[in-house]
Scaffold this motif. Structure first.
Motif, PDB file in Angstrom:
ATOM      1  N   ASN A 274       0.825  -1.207   0.000  1.00 29.61           N
ATOM      2  CA  ASN A 274       0.000   0.000   0.000  1.00 29.61           C
ATOM      3  C   ASN A 274       0.859   1.257   0.000  1.00 29.61           C
ATOM      4  N   LEU A 275       1.965   1.222   0.733  1.00 30.02           N
ATOM      5  CA  LEU A 275       2.867   2.383   0.782  1.00 30.02           C
ATOM      6  C   LEU A 275       3.409   2.695  -0.606  1.00 30.02           C
ATOM      7  N   ALA A 276       3.818   1.660  -1.337  1.00 30.15           N
ATOM      8  CA  ALA A 276       4.337   1.850  -2.693  1.00 30.15           C
ATOM      9  C   ALA A 276       3.248   2.399  -3.624  1.00 30.15           C
ATOM     10  N   LYS A 277       2.020   1.912  -3.462  1.00 27.61           N
ATOM     11  CA  LYS A 277       0.908   2.392  -4.298  1.00 27.61           C
ATOM     12  C   LYS A 277       0.603   3.861  -4.027  1.00 27.61           C
ATOM     13  N   VAL A 278       0.524   4.216  -2.755  1.00 24.76           N
ATOM     14  CA  VAL A 278       0.242   5.610  -2.390  1.00 24.76           C
ATOM     15  C   VAL A 278       1.377   6.519  -2.867  1.00 24.76           C
ATOM     16  N   SER A 279       2.600   6.050  -2.745  1.00 21.91           N
ATOM     17  CA  SER A 279       3.759   6.829  -3.199  1.00 21.91           C
ATOM     18  C   SER A 279       3.656   7.157  -4.685  1.00 21.91           C
ATOM     19  N   ARG A 280       3.321   6.148  -5.485  1.00 19.61           N
ATOM     20  CA  ARG A 280       3.202   6.362  -6.933  1.00 19.61           C
ATOM     21  C   ARG A 280       1.984   7.216  -7.274  1.00 19.61           C
ATOM     22  N   LYS A 281       0.846   6.904  -6.650  1.00 18.66           N
ATOM     23  CA  LYS A 281      -0.401   7.595  -6.964  1.00 18.66           C
ATOM     24  C   LYS A 281      -0.331   9.078  -6.616  1.00 18.66           C
TER      25      LYS A 281
ATOM     26  N   LEU B 273       4.503  11.035  -3.952  1.00 19.52           N
ATOM     27  CA  LEU B 273       5.168  11.367  -2.698  1.00 19.52           C
ATOM     28  C   LEU B 273       6.299  10.373  -2.461  1.00 19.52           C
ATOM     29  N   LYS B 274       7.362  10.837  -1.841  1.00 20.15           N
ATOM     30  CA  LYS B 274       8.518   9.981  -1.602  1.00 20.15           C
ATOM     31  C   LYS B 274       8.157   8.813  -0.691  1.00 20.15           C
ATOM     32  N   PHE B 275       8.609   7.627  -1.081  1.00 24.80           N
ATOM     33  CA  PHE B 275       8.350   6.424  -0.299  1.00 24.80           C
ATOM     34  C   PHE B 275       8.891   6.565   1.119  1.00 24.80           C
ATOM     35  N   ASN B 276      10.139   7.030   1.255  1.00 26.05           N
ATOM     36  CA  ASN B 276      10.747   7.132   2.579  1.00 26.05           C
ATOM     37  C   ASN B 276      10.078   8.203   3.446  1.00 26.05           C
ATOM     38  N   MET B 277       9.576   9.261   2.824  1.00 19.54           N
ATOM     39  CA  MET B 277       8.844  10.268   3.591  1.00 19.54           C
ATOM     40  C   MET B 277       7.583   9.646   4.173  1.00 19.54           C
ATOM     41  N   LEU B 278       6.860   8.872   3.353  1.00 14.65           N
ATOM     42  CA  LEU B 278       5.642   8.222   3.824  1.00 14.65           C
ATOM     43  C   LEU B 278       5.948   7.213   4.927  1.00 14.65           C
TER      44      LEU B 278
END
Length: 207
Positions: A37-44, A47-52
């Protein structure tokens, strides 16, 4: 704001007596997180993956009272706020440290993260909030996959710390092994386990 507290007035009194002068009071847990989910939200949301992930770390810790205390030297300190540290590659191609005050509001946390990581990268000057906030350290080795990291006991910094590498694709999901190091005076294994479960739940709930 940070203030010294008497260990005898806290639930950590026994842990303080047992672990403050132990040769190695640091404990490391390993857990593989489902970060699909983190990777999906990052792409969508671009937003940076590490920030999330840093945001989810702060959110997972915010409701665990042990994260608001920390052994500093031979004292036990209590804090009103939590910050999440991130390592930044600066303009000289070296690493600098940047503390971001945790905010429950993702837009606010993102704004602060982008502002101060850019500032640190440009100036090569660390941003340190440890005088006022209990800082959770992080270190991401994003160029390679790692199974885990055992941190060192410096005898100076007792902050909780998370390490991770590149996330892995497994069928249609993404997994990320993380290592979580903590000082046994600050928390017990049950608190650390609850934090890691909270972290997984926050990653799944992110929108």
């Amino acid at each position: 704001m940070a203030r010294e507290i008497d260990p005898k007035d806290t639930t950590r009194a026994m842990a303080y007596a047992l672990w403050m002068k132990a040769p190695n009071p640091m404990v490391t847990f390993f857990k593989t997180l489902d970060v699909t989910n983190l990777a999906k939200v990052s792409r969508k949301r671009k937003l940076k993956f590490n920030m999330l992930l840093d945001y989810c770390i702060g959110k997972a810790a915010a409701n665990i009272k042990e994260f608001y205390i920390l052994p500093v030297g031979d004292k036990l300190m209590e804090y009103d706020t939590i910050a999440v540290n991130t390592i930044v590659m600066n303009k000289e191609n070296q690493v600098s440290s940047c503390d971001i005050l945790f905010s429950d509001d993702l837009k606010t946390f993102h704004r602060e993260y982008m502002k101060y990581t850019k500032q640190v990268a440009k100036t090569c000057q660390d941003r340190d909030l440890s005088e006022d906030s209990m800082v959770i350290g992080t270190s991401a080795i994003v160029d390679t996959e790692i199974d885990g990291v055992v941190g060192m006991n410096s005898g100076i910094f007792h902050n909780p710390f998370l390490f991770w590498g590149k996330y892995r694709k497994k069928w249609f999901r993404y997994e990320l092994p993380v290592s979580f190091q903590f000082h046994h005076t600050q928390m017990d294994g049950a608190h650390a386990g609850r934090f890691l479960e909270n972290l997984q739940n926050e990653i799944r709930r992110l929108k």
